[in-house]
Design a protein around this motif. Structure first.
Motif, PDB file in Angstrom:
ATOM      1  N   SER A  25       0.848  -1.195   0.000  1.00  0.00           N
ATOM      2  CA  SER A  25       0.000   0.000   0.000  1.00  0.00           C
ATOM      3  C   SER A  25       0.881   1.242   0.000  1.00  0.00           C
ATOM      4  N   ALA A  26       0.283   2.366  -0.370  1.00  0.00           N
ATOM      5  CA  ALA A  26       1.007   3.643  -0.393  1.00  0.00           C
ATOM      6  C   ALA A  26       0.096   4.738   0.137  1.00  0.00           C
ATOM      7  N   GLN A  27       0.718   5.697   0.828  1.00  0.00           N
ATOM      8  CA  GLN A  27      -0.056   6.824   1.364  1.00  0.00           C
ATOM      9  C   GLN A  27       0.744   8.105   1.208  1.00  0.00           C
ATOM     10  N   GLU A  28       0.022   9.179   1.006  1.00  0.00           N
ATOM     11  CA  GLU A  28       0.679  10.492   0.935  1.00  0.00           C
ATOM     12  C   GLU A  28      -0.307  11.525   1.446  1.00  0.00           C
ATOM     13  N   THR A  29       0.173  12.446   2.275  1.00  0.00           N
ATOM     14  CA  THR A  29      -0.706  13.477   2.825  1.00  0.00           C
ATOM     15  C   THR A  29      -0.351  14.828   2.223  1.00  0.00           C
ATOM     16  N   LEU A  30      -1.362  15.489   1.673  1.00  0.00           N
ATOM     17  CA  LEU A  30      -1.164  16.815   1.066  1.00  0.00           C
ATOM     18  C   LEU A  30      -1.973  17.841   1.856  1.00  0.00           C
ATOM     19  N   SER A  31      -1.438  19.043   1.941  1.00  0.00           N
ATOM     20  CA  SER A  31      -2.228  20.086   2.598  1.00  0.00           C
ATOM     21  C   SER A  31      -3.228  20.653   1.584  1.00  0.00           C
ATOM     22  N   CYS A  32      -4.365  21.093   2.106  1.00  0.00           N
ATOM     23  CA  CYS A  32      -5.386  21.684   1.231  1.00  0.00           C
ATOM     24  C   CYS A  32      -6.137  22.745   2.014  1.00  0.00           C
ATOM     25  N   GLU A  33      -6.856  23.581   1.314  1.00  0.00           N
ATOM     26  CA  GLU A  33      -7.727  24.556   1.975  1.00  0.00           C
ATOM     27  C   GLU A  33      -9.139  24.236   1.543  1.00  0.00           C
ATOM     28  N   GLY A  34     -10.026  24.026   2.524  1.00  0.00           N
ATOM     29  CA  GLY A  34     -11.355  23.624   2.088  1.00  0.00           C
ATOM     30  C   GLY A  34     -12.451  23.916   3.072  1.00  0.00           C
ATOM     31  N   GLU A  35     -13.660  23.587   2.626  1.00  0.00           N
ATOM     32  CA  GLU A  35     -14.856  23.800   3.447  1.00  0.00           C
ATOM     33  C   GLU A  35     -15.804  22.642   3.201  1.00  0.00           C
ATOM     34  N   GLY A  36     -16.715  22.450   4.160  1.00  0.00           N
ATOM     35  CA  GLY A  36     -17.717  21.400   3.996  1.00  0.00           C
ATOM     36  C   GLY A  36     -17.488  20.249   4.949  1.00  0.00           C
ATOM     37  N   GLU A  37     -17.800  19.037   4.480  1.00  0.00           N
ATOM     38  CA  GLU A  37     -17.722  17.852   5.331  1.00  0.00           C
ATOM     39  C   GLU A  37     -16.535  16.979   4.939  1.00  0.00           C
ATOM     40  N   ASP A  38     -16.096  16.150   5.889  1.00  0.00           N
ATOM     41  CA  ASP A  38     -15.065  15.154   5.559  1.00  0.00           C
ATOM     42  C   ASP A  38     -15.643  14.194   4.526  1.00  0.00           C
ATOM     43  N   VAL A  39     -14.809  13.730   3.613  1.00  0.00           N
ATOM     44  CA  VAL A  39     -15.332  12.832   2.572  1.00  0.00           C
ATOM     45  C   VAL A  39     -14.233  11.887   2.115  1.00  0.00           C
ATOM     46  N   GLU A  40     -14.637  10.699   1.663  1.00  0.00           N
ATOM     47  CA  GLU A  40     -13.718   9.733   1.056  1.00  0.00           C
ATOM     48  C   GLU A  40     -14.251   9.428  -0.334  1.00  0.00           C
ATOM     49  N   ILE A  41     -13.363   9.480  -1.308  1.00  0.00           N
ATOM     50  CA  ILE A  41     -13.774   9.171  -2.688  1.00  0.00           C
ATOM     51  C   ILE A  41     -12.568   8.608  -3.429  1.00  0.00           C
ATOM     52  N   ALA A  42     -12.798   7.710  -4.356  1.00  0.00           N
ATOM     53  CA  ALA A  42     -11.685   7.090  -5.096  1.00  0.00           C
ATOM     54  C   ALA A  42     -11.895   7.265  -6.595  1.00  0.00           C
ATOM     55  N   PHE A  43     -10.776   7.432  -7.317  1.00  0.00           N
ATOM     56  CA  PHE A  43     -10.824   7.612  -8.769  1.00  0.00           C
ATOM     57  C   PHE A  43      -9.780   6.738  -9.450  1.00  0.00           C
ATOM     58  N   ASN A  44     -10.016   6.432 -10.709  1.00  0.00           N
ATOM     59  CA  ASN A  44      -8.988   5.840 -11.565  1.00  0.00           C
ATOM     60  C   ASN A  44      -7.852   6.868 -11.669  1.00  0.00           C
ATOM     61  N   TYR A  45      -6.643   6.482 -11.269  1.00  0.00           N
ATOM     62  CA  TYR A  45      -5.557   7.480 -11.183  1.00  0.00           C
ATOM     63  C   TYR A  45      -5.175   8.063 -12.549  1.00  0.00           C
ATOM     64  N   ALA A  46      -5.257   7.226 -13.612  1.00  0.00           N
ATOM     65  CA  ALA A  46      -4.871   7.723 -14.947  1.00  0.00           C
ATOM     66  C   ALA A  46      -5.832   8.829 -15.395  1.00  0.00           C
ATOM     67  N   TYR A  47      -7.123   8.675 -15.059  1.00  0.00           N
ATOM     68  CA  TYR A  47      -8.102   9.700 -15.418  1.00  0.00           C
ATOM     69  C   TYR A  47      -7.803  11.009 -14.675  1.00  0.00           C
ATOM     70  N   VAL A  48      -7.436  10.887 -13.391  1.00  0.00           N
ATOM     71  CA  VAL A  48      -7.124  12.087 -12.610  1.00  0.00           C
ATOM     72  C   VAL A  48      -5.922  12.813 -13.210  1.00  0.00           C
ATOM     73  N   LEU A  49      -4.873  12.051 -13.559  1.00  0.00           N
ATOM     74  CA  LEU A  49      -3.665  12.673 -14.127  1.00  0.00           C
ATOM     75  C   LEU A  49      -3.962  13.348 -15.459  1.00  0.00           C
ATOM     76  N   ASP A  50      -4.797  12.705 -16.286  1.00  0.00           N
ATOM     77  CA  ASP A  50      -5.185  13.319 -17.565  1.00  0.00           C
ATOM     78  C   ASP A  50      -5.820  14.687 -17.334  1.00  0.00           C
ATOM     79  N   GLY A  51      -6.742  14.736 -16.381  1.00  0.00           N
ATOM     80  CA  GLY A  51      -7.438  15.993 -16.115  1.00  0.00           C
ATOM     81  C   GLY A  51      -6.514  17.051 -15.555  1.00  0.00           C
ATOM     82  N   LEU A  52      -5.666  16.657 -14.585  1.00  0.00           N
ATOM     83  CA  LEU A  52      -4.781  17.636 -13.940  1.00  0.00           C
ATOM     84  C   LEU A  52      -3.752  18.200 -14.912  1.00  0.00           C
ATOM     85  N   SER A  53      -3.350  17.401 -15.906  1.00  0.00           N
ATOM     86  CA  SER A  53      -2.349  17.891 -16.863  1.00  0.00           C
ATOM     87  C   SER A  53      -2.926  18.985 -17.766  1.00  0.00           C
TER      88      SER A  53
END
Length: 366
Positions: free
Chosen positions: A300-328
């Motif tokens: 397994s792998a874990q990484e913690t990133l800082s963020c600024e946000g509002e709302g409720e705690d949430v857990e969600i998972a995505f296909n990583y290749a799709y996320v990278l495509d969008g972020l690029s």
């Protein structure tokens, strides 16, 4: 027909026109490039009957005339010639190409058999700076579907409403939308679905400060840029109603540094096979987003990133290749992630000033 032209200019012309030749047609003429020498201009044409390309370039014309040369072979010859004047002389069924100390003689095809360049009655036309157009295409084109069985999804929906040009693409797992305000656009509203691969070919042309003209006819699209005209068939069918996928609210919204997020997703995905999703655990109290991935029998792998946000705690998972495509495709320093629940799509948005939205379907968390 007899003309002379600089090797680099001819090679440049051929690299554009070659995109239009048919590679798998039973008609040999469609694998050829049509040359028309007239009035100090050499016009090159190619078509596969779906896409037609016409390119005009200045040349020293000694004898006017027309000929069809084998496209791939002619291009390969010109590409390997030295950077000097290329002389081409064609008569009957052959053409002689000479440059410096090299000389080739190749068989030609009958110019009378080559399909005429389509004449299109244009109904709508807009102009957009080429760099702006290319940037929009590159943001959405990687999201088009590769599945030919749903042809409409292999295209990009282009719309114009109130001088706002919008491009939308989806493969039914993710959706990308980008838009830009056109200056002085007097064109009426329109919408058309255009092949994603065709738009990518256009976007990969050499950049300049010139405008690109996009014109629509009943079932065709005409793109004019520099001295090149591209005519392609519009895709027929109904593009999915993407607006119903876009929520008008969110439960959680966080802002993250794009560079850190891309690096984090890449590292977290190292363990997993393509099928292993990357999970986002967003904790509003600590203003952190923990990325994690688990691969059966690997680790397994874990990484913690800082963020600024509002709302409720949430857990969600995505296909990583799709996320990278969008972020690029995000050009701003920060990106927003908006989530309603772990079972509803997540939405990545560029920070203010860049109109880009990328929606990704979630992967069920086991």
């Amino acid at each position: 027909m007899k003309f002379s032209i600089n090797q680099s200019e001819l090679q440049n012309a051929l690299s554009v026109v070659l995109k239009g030749i048919a590679t798998r047609s039973t008609l040999p003429i469609l694998s050829g490039i049509y040359l028309d020498a007239h009035d100090d201009t050499l016009t090159l044409q190619a078509t596969d009957l779906e896409l037609s390309i016409q390119y005009s370039v200045s040349a020293l014309i000694e004898e006017t005339g027309k000929a069809v040369v084998p496209g791939k072979l002619f291009s390969d010859i010109v590409k390997n010639l030295p950077d000097a004047a290329v002389h081409v002389e064609a008569e009957d069924d052959s053409a002689v190409i000479t440059c410096d100390t090299a000389s080739f003689s190749i068989k030609t095809l009958d110019a009378e058999d080559f399909p005429g360049f389509p004449h299109v009655d244009v109904q709508q036309e807009i102009a957009i700076p080429f760099a702006q157009f290319a940037s929009m295409v590159k943001r959405v084109a990687r999201t088009v579907s590769k599945d030919e069985s749903r042809a409409i999804l292999t295209g990009v929906l282009i719309t114009l409403e109130d001088s706002m040009l919008k491009m939308v693409a989806t493969d039914s797992y993710r959706l990308a939308i980008t838009e830009t305000q056109l200056e002085d656009s007097a064109a009426e509203e329109f919408q058309a679905v255009i092949s994603g691969s065709f738009l990518q070919e256009i976007a990969s042309l050499p950049r300049s400060d010139e405008n690109l003209k996009l014109a629509l006819a009943e079932n065709q699209i005409v793109v004019t840029y520099h001295d090149t005209v591209f005519i392609n068939r519009r895709l027929e069918g109904n593009f999915p109603n993407y607006r119903q996928l876009l929520p008008d609210s969110y439960v959680t919204r966080v802002s993250m540094d794009v560079g850190h997020l891309i690096a984090g997703v890449k590292r977290t995905s190292l363990l997993g096979q393509t099928s292993s999703p990357v999970r986002f655990d967003i904790n509003i109290a600590s203003q952190t987003a923990q990325l994690s991935a688990v691969a059966q029998d690997v680790g397994s792998a874990q990484e913690t990133l800082s963020c600024e946000g509002e709302g409720e705690d949430v857990e969600i998972a995505f296909n990583y290749a799709y996320v990278l495509d969008g972020l690029s495709s995000v050009n701003t320093d920060n990106v927003y992630l908006e989530v309603q629940s772990s079972l509803k799509p997540g939405i990545f948005k560029s920070a203010e000033g860049e109109n880009f939205l990328y929606l990704v379907m979630p992967v069920r968390i086991s």
